[in-house]
Each structure stands twice: as C-alpha cells, then as structure tokens.
Design an enzyme around this catalytic site. Sequence first.
Site, PDB file in Angstrom:
ATOM      1  N   ASP A 154       0.857  -1.181   0.000  1.00 23.98           N
ATOM      2  CA  ASP A 154       0.000   0.000   0.000  1.00 23.98           C
ATOM      3  C   ASP A 154       0.897   1.235   0.000  1.00 23.98           C
ATOM      4  O   ASP A 154       1.731   1.391   0.894  1.00 23.98           O
ATOM      5  CB  ASP A 154      -0.914   0.006   1.220  1.00 23.98           C
ATOM      6  CG  ASP A 154      -2.020   1.043   1.084  1.00 23.98           C
ATOM      7  OD1 ASP A 154      -2.341   1.434  -0.049  1.00 23.98           O
ATOM      8  OD2 ASP A 154      -2.561   1.464   2.123  1.00 23.98           O
ATOM      9  N   HIS A 172      -3.526  13.802   1.054  1.00 19.48           N
ATOM     10  CA  HIS A 172      -3.739  12.864   2.165  1.00 19.48           C
ATOM     11  C   HIS A 172      -2.527  12.874   3.104  1.00 19.48           C
ATOM     12  O   HIS A 172      -2.689  12.944   4.324  1.00 19.48           O
ATOM     13  CB  HIS A 172      -3.972  11.458   1.617  1.00 19.48           C
ATOM     14  CG  HIS A 172      -4.047  10.408   2.692  1.00 19.48           C
ATOM     15  ND1 HIS A 172      -5.078  10.335   3.593  1.00 19.48           N
ATOM     16  CD2 HIS A 172      -3.180   9.412   3.031  1.00 19.48           C
ATOM     17  CE1 HIS A 172      -4.865   9.322   4.428  1.00 19.48           C
ATOM     18  NE2 HIS A 172      -3.725   8.749   4.104  1.00 19.48           N
ATOM     19  N   GLU A 181     -10.445   3.842   3.822  1.00 15.51           N
ATOM     20  CA  GLU A 181      -9.521   4.613   2.982  1.00 15.51           C
ATOM     21  C   GLU A 181      -9.896   4.339   1.528  1.00 15.51           C
ATOM     22  O   GLU A 181      -9.904   3.183   1.085  1.00 15.51           O
ATOM     23  CB  GLU A 181      -8.061   4.253   3.252  1.00 15.51           C
ATOM     24  CG  GLU A 181      -7.586   4.759   4.611  1.00 15.51           C
ATOM     25  CD  GLU A 181      -6.082   4.691   4.813  1.00 15.51           C
ATOM     26  OE1 GLU A 181      -5.405   3.939   4.075  1.00 15.51           O
ATOM     27  OE2 GLU A 181      -5.578   5.391   5.719  1.00 15.51           O
ATOM     28  N   GLU A 202      -9.155   4.004  -2.124  1.00 17.97           N
ATOM     29  CA  GLU A 202      -7.931   3.748  -2.883  1.00 17.97           C
ATOM     30  C   GLU A 202      -8.265   3.024  -4.191  1.00 17.97           C
ATOM     31  O   GLU A 202      -9.337   2.448  -4.353  1.00 17.97           O
ATOM     32  CB  GLU A 202      -6.954   2.879  -2.072  1.00 17.97           C
ATOM     33  CG  GLU A 202      -6.669   3.454  -0.677  1.00 17.97           C
ATOM     34  CD  GLU A 202      -5.439   2.873  -0.009  1.00 17.97           C
ATOM     35  OE1 GLU A 202      -4.650   2.192  -0.692  1.00 17.97           O
ATOM     36  OE2 GLU A 202      -5.273   3.103   1.198  1.00 17.97           O
ATOM     37  N   ASP A 246      -8.823   0.291   2.208  1.00 16.84           N
ATOM     38  CA  ASP A 246      -7.831  -0.074   3.227  1.00 16.84           C
ATOM     39  C   ASP A 246      -8.392   0.321   4.599  1.00 16.84           C
ATOM     40  O   ASP A 246      -8.052   1.362   5.158  1.00 16.84           O
ATOM     41  CB  ASP A 246      -6.516   0.656   2.924  1.00 16.84           C
ATOM     42  CG  ASP A 246      -5.453   0.412   3.976  1.00 16.84           C
ATOM     43  OD1 ASP A 246      -5.509  -0.631   4.643  1.00 16.84           O
ATOM     44  OD2 ASP A 246      -4.568   1.279   4.121  1.00 16.84           O
ATOM     45  N   ARG A 290      -7.804   3.816  13.520  1.00 16.66           N
ATOM     46  CA  ARG A 290      -6.917   4.968  13.762  1.00 16.66           C
ATOM     47  C   ARG A 290      -6.335   4.985  15.170  1.00 16.66           C
ATOM     48  O   ARG A 290      -5.221   5.491  15.363  1.00 16.66           O
ATOM     49  CB  ARG A 290      -7.683   6.267  13.501  1.00 16.66           C
ATOM     50  CG  ARG A 290      -8.227   6.416  12.099  1.00 16.66           C
ATOM     51  CD  ARG A 290      -7.142   6.340  11.057  1.00 16.66           C
ATOM     52  NE  ARG A 290      -7.697   6.542   9.715  1.00 16.66           N
ATOM     53  CZ  ARG A 290      -7.012   6.293   8.603  1.00 16.66           C
ATOM     54  NH1 ARG A 290      -5.767   5.818   8.664  1.00 16.66           N
ATOM     55  NH2 ARG A 290      -7.567   6.497   7.421  1.00 16.66           N
ATOM     56  N   GLN A 302      -3.609   2.374  15.158  1.00 14.35           N
ATOM     57  CA  GLN A 302      -2.548   2.898  14.281  1.00 14.35           C
ATOM     58  C   GLN A 302      -1.728   3.995  14.961  1.00 14.35           C
ATOM     59  O   GLN A 302      -0.497   3.990  14.921  1.00 14.35           O
ATOM     60  CB  GLN A 302      -3.194   3.445  13.006  1.00 14.35           C
ATOM     61  CG  GLN A 302      -2.214   4.015  11.989  1.00 14.35           C
ATOM     62  CD  GLN A 302      -2.918   4.657  10.791  1.00 14.35           C
ATOM     63  OE1 GLN A 302      -4.145   4.629  10.678  1.00 14.35           O
ATOM     64  NE2 GLN A 302      -2.143   5.226   9.896  1.00 14.35           N
ATOM     65  N   LYS A 305      -4.161  -1.966  10.465  1.00 12.21           N
ATOM     66  CA  LYS A 305      -4.643  -2.124   9.094  1.00 12.21           C
ATOM     67  C   LYS A 305      -4.728  -3.581   8.638  1.00 12.21           C
ATOM     68  O   LYS A 305      -5.442  -3.879   7.684  1.00 12.21           O
ATOM     69  CB  LYS A 305      -3.747  -1.343   8.124  1.00 12.21           C
ATOM     70  CG  LYS A 305      -3.935   0.163   8.211  1.00 12.21           C
ATOM     71  CD  LYS A 305      -2.839   0.911   7.484  1.00 12.21           C
ATOM     72  CE  LYS A 305      -3.047   2.416   7.520  1.00 12.21           C
ATOM     73  NZ  LYS A 305      -4.094   2.886   6.598  1.00 12.21           N
ATOM     74  N   THR A 330      -8.674  -5.847   4.384  1.00 10.19           N
ATOM     75  CA  THR A 330      -8.630  -4.912   3.253  1.00 10.19           C
ATOM     76  C   THR A 330      -9.625  -5.422   2.229  1.00 10.19           C
ATOM     77  O   THR A 330      -9.577  -6.598   1.855  1.00 10.19           O
ATOM     78  CB  THR A 330      -7.225  -4.877   2.617  1.00 10.19           C
ATOM     79  OG1 THR A 330      -6.259  -4.603   3.632  1.00 10.19           O
ATOM     80  CG2 THR A 330      -7.143  -3.823   1.522  1.00 10.19           C
ATOM     81  N   GLU A 347      -9.737  12.442   7.854  1.00  9.87           N
ATOM     82  CA  GLU A 347      -9.601  13.773   7.266  1.00  9.87           C
ATOM     83  C   GLU A 347     -10.943  14.503   7.186  1.00  9.87           C
ATOM     84  O   GLU A 347     -11.029  15.694   7.456  1.00  9.87           O
ATOM     85  CB  GLU A 347      -9.012  13.642   5.859  1.00  9.87           C
ATOM     86  CG  GLU A 347      -7.646  12.997   5.819  1.00  9.87           C
ATOM     87  CD  GLU A 347      -7.294  12.525   4.422  1.00  9.87           C
ATOM     88  OE1 GLU A 347      -7.523  11.319   4.134  1.00  9.87           O
ATOM     89  OE2 GLU A 347      -6.826  13.339   3.614  1.00  9.87           O
TER      90      GLU A 347
HETATM   91 MN    MN Z   1      -3.953   2.958   2.871  1.00 11.18          MN
END
Ligand code: MN
Length: 338
Positions: A81, A88, A149, A151, A180, A184, A187, A200, A204, A304
């Site tokens: 990834d 971002h 996420e 992606e 993904d 948080r 993480q 993570k 996925t 975000e």
């Molecule tokens: Mn990611």
Amino acid sequence: MIAFGVYSADGVDRVGVRIGDQLFDPTPVSQLLEAASLLPLLEAGRDAWLDVVGQMHDADLPPIEGGILLRLPCPIGDYVDFYSSRHHAENVGRIFRPDSEPLTPNWRHMPIGYHGRSGTIVVDGTPITRPAGQIAKGNFGPSRRLDFELEMGFLTGTGPARISVEEAEDYIFGLVLVNDWSARDIQAWEYQPLGPFLGKSFATSIGAWVVPLSELADRRIPAPSQDPAPLDYLSPPGRSLDLALAVSINDEIVTRSNTSNLYWTMSQQLAHATSNGAHIRAGDLFASGTISGPEPQSFGSLLELTSNTRFLEDGDTVTLATGVAEFGVCSGTVQPCL
Ligand code: MN
C-alpha cells in the site's frame, strides 16, 4: 469497456467478464479463462492480455443469469500500500504529527509505502469485523476509531527485479477498487517507528472486478508536475488516470475524489517497488494509498473528513465506486467486535 472477475454459481467458481452491468461467460475465447481464478491469465503476460481482451470485444459471449456470489479475482500475492496522494499525506501529517512539517522529508523524493497482509484481503460484500487492539497505552479493546480509505489498486503479472519506469505498464494487468480499512486508535499508538501494522492488517476490501489497463486508454492524462524532479529511475513519470471516485456510508455520499489526485504514477510505484532487486509475481496487489483531493469534500478518509472526530459505527456499510460501471463497487458492512 470490459472487466474480469470470478463468480460462484452452483458451487463452482468460474471466471466471468462484465460489460456494463451484464455478466458473460468468456471461456469460448481462451483456455486461460477456464480456471477458477484470473491467475493463469495474469501469469500469461502482456501479449496474452492484449490478445484475450481484444478477442473479448469481437466475441459473441453467452450471458450468465441467476444468483451469483463474487469471489476474489485471484489469490492475492504480495500486497503493497503506497501513500501517493500529497493532500492525504499532508492532512494525516497535520493530525498525527501537529508539531512537525506535514510532509516527511522523503515524501517528494519517492513513492513511500508499506507491505500489508494479503491473507486478510477480502472481496466486495464481505462483512468487516471491528478489530480489537491496543487503542491507547494500557488499554486493549475494540477500536473506537474505525475508518475507511478510498484507494485504487493494480494487479500485476510476473516480472523481473528492477522494472524500469518505461516498461512498468507492461506488467500491470488491471485496476481494482481498494478500501484499506484502518483502526486509527490502534494505528496512532503502534505506528512509530515501523509504520502501519495491526491497525490495518485485520481486513482490506477489494472490488470483485478488474478492469484491464488497456481498457482505460481514454482515461489517461499527463502525470502531475513533480518538484523536485524525480531521480532518473523514476523518470519519465509515465501517465496518470482520470477516474472519478465516490464513497458512500449507508447510501449517503460522503466524499468524491479522482485518481488524478495522486502525485506518484503507477509506473513510478512499480519501478520504485522493484528498484532494490525485488521481483513481482502474478497476482501481486499494489494499492495507491488514500486518494484525497485539495477540497475538504474530496478527502478520502473519515480521519480527514471529520478532523479525527467521527468514525464508523457497527452496522455502517461503506461503498466505494467509480464513474465506470465495469469496476462494480467495493462494499463492506461493519460487524461488532468479537
Ligand atoms: Mn492505505
């Protein structure tokens, strides 16, 4: 436009081809499509890809009706990834490291990324169990900050060590939507100094449909300007893609972005990932990193979009989509922590 995927009907997994919203049986075109996954096609390489895709457009394929269950398109090999959206990376830098420069010093010099866990990659529609972990110092429990996420990823064929940036697209079979999922809280506590790990690796999601890169010729656009100029092994940058993206939670759209928001191209990502002498195998997945644009309504994660204040609830369904029907969607519903 066509896309390839694997479906299950009557207990048997087969390769299917999607045109618009309709599914067809592609096996009359090539023996490479008679397996229960796309792996034989991915292993066959670029000349076979172009031949099979070209024939698909001319063939009169039998339609497939009735109940189907979508599968992963192939066994996923290694999974990388990246972190290739500048907006971002800057947004996350401001939130996680408020006292430092938003971009780390390496960011504009190479497409940075991490190796993820391929064994927990699941297909569109698979429920996602809320992970547990160390959500803070001295506190193990269900994640309270579960996020998506937005992606886009690509699946490769077999390739050598040190793929040049010029030849990189010869090894990219096609593109697939990627979510993904990210915890948080886990993480933020675990990530220094070795990067994402258990925050993570629990799941996925990828879309069930792989759109060959050769099908996206009219979506290609010049790469963004890059300053400083990339090193020789990352030049020329190759081309970017113009693909509209959207994420909805429980059928309400929460963000709209575009693959054109990526700073590093797929060619640069693949050249960089093999620049140390590592080779690639058929079925390897390379994901872009969260695709955020400059506007707040184009941010690619709740971290975000809500400034790290609101996250997913149990029962929420997150769905990623593009403006191209053949990609299908990449959806998952959050289940309570076990
Ligand atoms: Mn990611």
